[in-house]
Motif scaffolding. Structure first.
Motif, PDB file in Angstrom:
ATOM      1  N   TRP A  32       0.819  -1.211   0.000  1.00 32.81           N
ATOM      2  CA  TRP A  32       0.000   0.000   0.000  1.00 32.81           C
ATOM      3  C   TRP A  32       0.855   1.263   0.000  1.00 32.81           C
ATOM      4  O   TRP A  32       0.336   2.364  -0.189  1.00 32.81           O
ATOM      5  N   SER A 187     -11.885   5.829  -2.274  1.00 33.69           N
ATOM      6  CA  SER A 187     -12.599   4.634  -2.731  1.00 33.69           C
ATOM      7  C   SER A 187     -12.504   3.502  -1.713  1.00 33.69           C
ATOM      8  O   SER A 187     -11.802   3.589  -0.712  1.00 33.69           O
ATOM      9  N   GLU A 189     -11.021   0.848  -2.185  1.00 35.91           N
ATOM     10  CA  GLU A 189      -9.648   0.348  -2.207  1.00 35.91           C
ATOM     11  C   GLU A 189      -8.799   1.056  -1.156  1.00 35.91           C
ATOM     12  O   GLU A 189      -8.014   0.431  -0.447  1.00 35.91           O
ATOM     13  N   LYS A 192      -9.725  -0.193   2.246  1.00 34.97           N
ATOM     14  CA  LYS A 192      -9.159  -1.538   2.433  1.00 34.97           C
ATOM     15  C   LYS A 192      -7.670  -1.463   2.752  1.00 34.97           C
ATOM     16  O   LYS A 192      -7.179  -2.163   3.650  1.00 34.97           O
TER      17      LYS A 192
END
Length: 228
Positions: A32, A187, A189, A192
């Motif tokens: 990430w 978003s 994403e 997450k």
């Protein structure tokens, strides 16, 4: 009396698990860390925004050397971000920065667990430097008193790790709530990714507590056997 203690295999098992958990954190952080967050904000910018919006404009955000050396200093009242997070607009940097500001907010509201951890930190760090020496000295000389003092210090370390768990979990909770409410996660994403990084970091504290518990049980067993 056994020198290693009956819980030594458990300690070794937890050590291996801790290495695996650390590897999981490294992978999550790296993964990430390559994904830009929705608003292209660096870790320093996220920290500054979150601090200002929580009435902590007087708290500076500083860059510190190293990798994953991010921390909040409750003595100097500073949010310190590692080089990899300070200037990088990644999901990882955003999550880590918000987590550290979570600690600053805890300090502002005087969270009892954070206050207790701060009071324990210095004396415990000194005590834990002596604990293995006291334990070894007690075993070698057969002085039961030294062994029990060592066991007490390991017990204090266990308490420190126990207090640390709610402090770290709460900081991550504050971080995720702020990022979601402010829309900085963007978003699904981004949400997450932030959760994945913070959950991986939380596992390292769980592993630390498990290790402290196993070590305390091991030393306690040695102390009890010294009385026989």
């Amino acid at each position: 009396m056994e020198f290693l203690g009956p819980y030594t295999p458990l300690i070794l098992l937890i050590f291996v698990a801790s290495m695996l958990i650390q590897g999981h954190l490294t992978r999550a952080y790296r993964t990430w860390g390559q994904v830009r967050n929705a608003h292209n904000l660096t870790g320093a910018e996220v920290a500054r925004l979150m601090l200002d919006e929580n009435g902590l404009s007087q708290v500076p955000v500083q860059m510190v050397p190293g990798r994953l050396t991010d921390h909040y200093d409750p003595v100097r009242k500073t949010v310190n971000l590692s080089e990899g997070n300070f200037n990088v607009p990644s999901v990882s940097a955003m999550a880590v920065a918000a987590h550290e500001v979570g600690h600053a907010i805890q300090d502002k509201v005087r969270m009892p667990a954070l206050v207790l951890r701060g009071q324990m930190a210095l004396p415990l760090s000194l005590g834990m430097n002596l604990a293995p020496l006291l334990l070894l000295g007690g075993i070698v000389t057969q002085l039961t008193g030294l062994i029990w003092i060592g066991a007490a210090l390991f017990g204090a370390a266990l308490l420190f790790h126990l207090v640390t768990l709610p402090v770290e979990f709460d900081a991550s909770r504050r971080a995720l709530v702020y990022l979601n409410q402010r829309g900085l996660n963007g978003s699904a994403e981004g949400q997450k990714g932030a959760r994945a990084v913070l959950n991986a970091a939380a596992l390292t504290y769980v592993a630390g507590f498990a290790m402290a518990l196993a070590q305390f049980l091991n030393v306690l067993a040695l102390a009890r056997s010294s009385d026989d």
